[in-house]
Scaffold this motif. Structure first.
Motif, mmCIF file in Angstrom:
data_model
loop_
_atom_site.group_PDB
_atom_site.id
_atom_site.type_symbol
_atom_site.label_atom_id
_atom_site.label_comp_id
_atom_site.label_asym_id
_atom_site.label_seq_id
_atom_site.Cartn_x
_atom_site.Cartn_y
_atom_site.Cartn_z
ATOM 1 N N ASP A 139 25.556 -11.500 0.920
ATOM 2 C CA ASP A 139 26.062 -10.130 0.802
ATOM 3 C C ASP A 139 25.533 -9.201 1.901
ATOM 4 N N VAL A 140 25.227 -9.745 3.054
ATOM 5 C CA VAL A 140 24.683 -8.954 4.154
ATOM 6 C C VAL A 140 25.795 -8.106 4.786
ATOM 7 N N ASP A 141 25.473 -6.842 5.086
ATOM 8 C CA ASP A 141 26.392 -5.969 5.821
ATOM 9 C C ASP A 141 26.107 -6.141 7.297
ATOM 10 N N ILE A 142 27.160 -6.395 8.077
ATOM 11 C CA ILE A 142 27.002 -6.649 9.499
ATOM 12 C C ILE A 142 27.723 -5.559 10.274
ATOM 13 N N HIS A 143 27.018 -4.974 11.243
ATOM 14 C CA HIS A 143 27.588 -3.950 12.110
ATOM 15 C C HIS A 143 27.299 -4.339 13.560
ATOM 16 N N LEU A 172 20.568 -9.905 29.255
ATOM 17 C CA LEU A 172 21.988 -9.619 29.509
ATOM 18 C C LEU A 172 22.806 -9.387 28.246
ATOM 19 N N SER A 173 22.346 -8.517 27.405
ATOM 20 C CA SER A 173 23.089 -8.240 26.181
ATOM 21 C C SER A 173 23.668 -6.834 26.246
ATOM 22 N N ASN A 174 24.970 -6.738 26.030
ATOM 23 C CA ASN A 174 25.635 -5.447 26.000
ATOM 24 C C ASN A 174 25.924 -5.002 24.581
ATOM 25 N N GLN A 175 25.452 -5.799 23.628
ATOM 26 C CA GLN A 175 25.687 -5.461 22.233
ATOM 27 C C GLN A 175 24.480 -5.841 21.389
ATOM 28 N N LEU A 176 24.375 -5.184 20.270
ATOM 29 C CA LEU A 176 23.294 -5.441 19.329
ATOM 30 C C LEU A 176 23.922 -5.529 17.952
ATOM 31 N N TRP A 177 23.518 -6.521 17.196
ATOM 32 C CA TRP A 177 24.060 -6.721 15.854
ATOM 33 C C TRP A 177 23.062 -6.218 14.827
ATOM 34 N N ILE A 178 23.569 -5.537 13.813
ATOM 35 C CA ILE A 178 22.742 -5.012 12.720
ATOM 36 C C ILE A 178 23.092 -5.795 11.467
ATOM 37 N N TYR A 179 22.071 -6.402 10.864
ATOM 38 C CA TYR A 179 22.236 -7.130 9.600
ATOM 39 C C TYR A 179 21.454 -6.359 8.555
ATOM 40 N N GLU A 180 22.160 -5.834 7.571
ATOM 41 C CA GLU A 180 21.567 -4.944 6.573
ATOM 42 C C GLU A 180 21.700 -5.587 5.188
ATOM 43 N N PHE A 181 20.562 -5.775 4.496
ATOM 44 C CA PHE A 181 20.598 -6.418 3.181
ATOM 45 C C PHE A 181 19.434 -5.940 2.319
ATOM 46 N N SER A 182 19.509 -6.263 1.026
ATOM 47 C CA SER A 182 18.454 -5.861 0.084
ATOM 48 C C SER A 182 17.425 -6.950 -0.039
#
Length: 182
Positions: A139-143, A172-182
Motif C-alpha cells: 500500500d505504498v504511495d509513490i510520487h 546522473l539522476s534527473n528524478q527522485l522517487w518518493i515512497y510513502e508508507f505507514s
C-alpha cells in the motif's frame, strides 16, 4: 447565352476559391515556420537563463528544500526528519511530522526496484531488515519528483541537496522517487 454566363460565373467562383485556398495554405506555412522559430528561440532563451542560474545554484537548507519540493507533489507539508541513509541501493529514509509515516527518497524507480528484487535475491539477504526501500509494503504511495514538478533547476538542486543530506553523489539522476508508507 445563359449557359455561357453560368459557366463563366462558376469558373470565376472556382478560380477565386482556388486562389483563396492557395493564399491560406501559404499563410499557414508561414505561421508554422514562425511558430517553430519562436519555439527554438524560447528553448535557447531558457538554456541561456538556466546556464546563468546554474553557476549560482545553492541549497543552504537541504532538508528544507527537500521538504518544500516533496510537499508540492504530495499535497501537504511532510515536516521531514532524516532517520538514516543507505548506499546500496541509494536511499534516504525520513519520518514525516506524523511519526507513523515513513518517507523513503530514492533515485530508483519502482521498475528498477522490481528488477533488483527479482534478479539479486542472494544480495538482498545482506541488506535484510535494514533498507526499507527493498521491503516496501503493497500500500505504498509513490510520487515522482522531476524538473516538471520540482522547478526548472530541480536536477541541479537535487544533486547538491542529496550530497549534503547523504554524503553521496547522485549519479546522473534527473528524478527522485518518493515512497510513502505507514
Amino acid at each position: 447565352m445563359e449557359i455561357i454566363l453560368a459557366i463563366v460565373v462558376a469558373s470565376a467562383v472556382i478560380f477565386f476559391g482556388a486562389l483563396i485556398s492557395m493564399g491560406n495554405e501559404r499563410q499557414r506555412k508561414a505561421i508554422d515556420g514562425l511558430r517553430e522559430q519562436v519555439v527554438l528561440w524560447a528553448v535557447q532563451d531558457l538554456k541561456i537563463k538556466r546556464e546563468h542560474l546554474a553557476q549560482t545554484v545553492q541549497v543552504p537548507d537541504s532538508l528544507g528544500w527537500l521538504n518544500k519540493t516533496a510537499s508540492k507533489v504530495c499535497g501537504y507539508d511532510l515536516k521531514l526528519q532524516v532517520l538514516e541513509t543507505f548506499e546500496e541501493p541509494q536511499s534516504l529514509v525520513c519520518t514525516s511530522g506524523d511519526v507513523s509515516i515513513k518517507v523513503v527518497f530514492s533515485p530508483l524507480s519502482p521498475a528498477d526496484l522490481h528488477r533488483i528484487k527479482r534478479g539479486k535475491k542472494n544480495r538482498l539477504s545482506q541488506f535484510a531488515g535494514h533498507n526499507p526501500l527493498l521491503f516496501l509494503p503493497r500500500d505504498v504511495d509513490i510520487h515522482e519528483l522531476s524538473v516538471l514538478n520540482g522547478g526548472h533547476l530541480f536536477d541541479l538542486e537535487l544533486s547538491l541537496a542529496w550530497k549534503a543530506l547523504t554524503g553521496q553523489n547522485l549519479e546522473l539522476s534527473n528524478q527522485l522517487w518518493i515512497y510513502e508508507f505507514s
